[in-house]
Design a protein around this motif. Structure first.
Motif: not given
Length: 182
Positions: A1-19
């Protein structure tokens, strides 16, 4: 998978995040360490804290390889792997891609990785695995002997990323890290 798999996580969190994407797609797992290291550095610079690294499938092996080659386990607070073939997978036994062949059960690459690792660092791993994993076979190879191994019921390989227990565990680990830094 590519970093797109983490999209739902990015949408849910307010924390700093890099995929990150693991590229080249069919290259050696060892080649992915540069992008992992840069992502860890970005989060650390932004937060002032060692991040929790979350990795799915081959990504968990890439994180282990990066940690083994850099001896930088102090740069990460915890590592969470989801459906990672730590001991290989039978699904890779006939693979022609370099990274897939590295994931074969008893591959020389996996044996060499294990020999280079800091076993104490593996105690900071949380490994999610399940009996319904349709990629990691045998399913117990998604565990590490020194890690906190957590079973997910009735959840397939990719679906494990979206299991609420996984997300909740990562957020709890992040809260613990933040609280201990204060």
């Amino acid at each position: 998978c590519n970093r797109g798999i983490w999209t739902r996580w990015l949408q849910r969190t307010d924390r700093d995040f890099v995929a990150v994407d693991l590229e080249p797609v069919f290259g050696s797992i060892d080649d992915y360490g540069t992008s992992i290291g840069k992502a860890v550095d970005r989060v650390t610079e932004s937060t002032g804290m060692a991040p929790i690294v979350v990795a799915h499938s081959m990504g968990g092996l890439a994180v282990r390889a990066w940690l083994a080659s850099t001896r930088m386990s102090s740069k990460v607070h915890r590592v969470v792997t989801i459906a990672t073939p730590h001991e290989g997978t039978l699904a890779a036994r006939h693979a022609s891609a370099r990274n897939a062949a590295q994931m074969a059960v008893n591959s020389s690459w996996l044996i060499a990785l294990a020999s280079r690792e800091d076993r104490d660092a593996l105690s900071r791993f949380v490994c999610f695995w399940g009996h319904c994993d349709n990629i990691v076979v045998p399913v117990r190879s998604a565990t590490l002997s020194d890690a906190d191994n957590r079973h997910l019921d009735a959840t397939a390989h990719v679906q494990m990323v979206f299991h609420p227990d996984v997300y909740d565990a990562v957020m709890s680990l992040a809260d613990d890290a933040r609280d201990s830094a204060v």
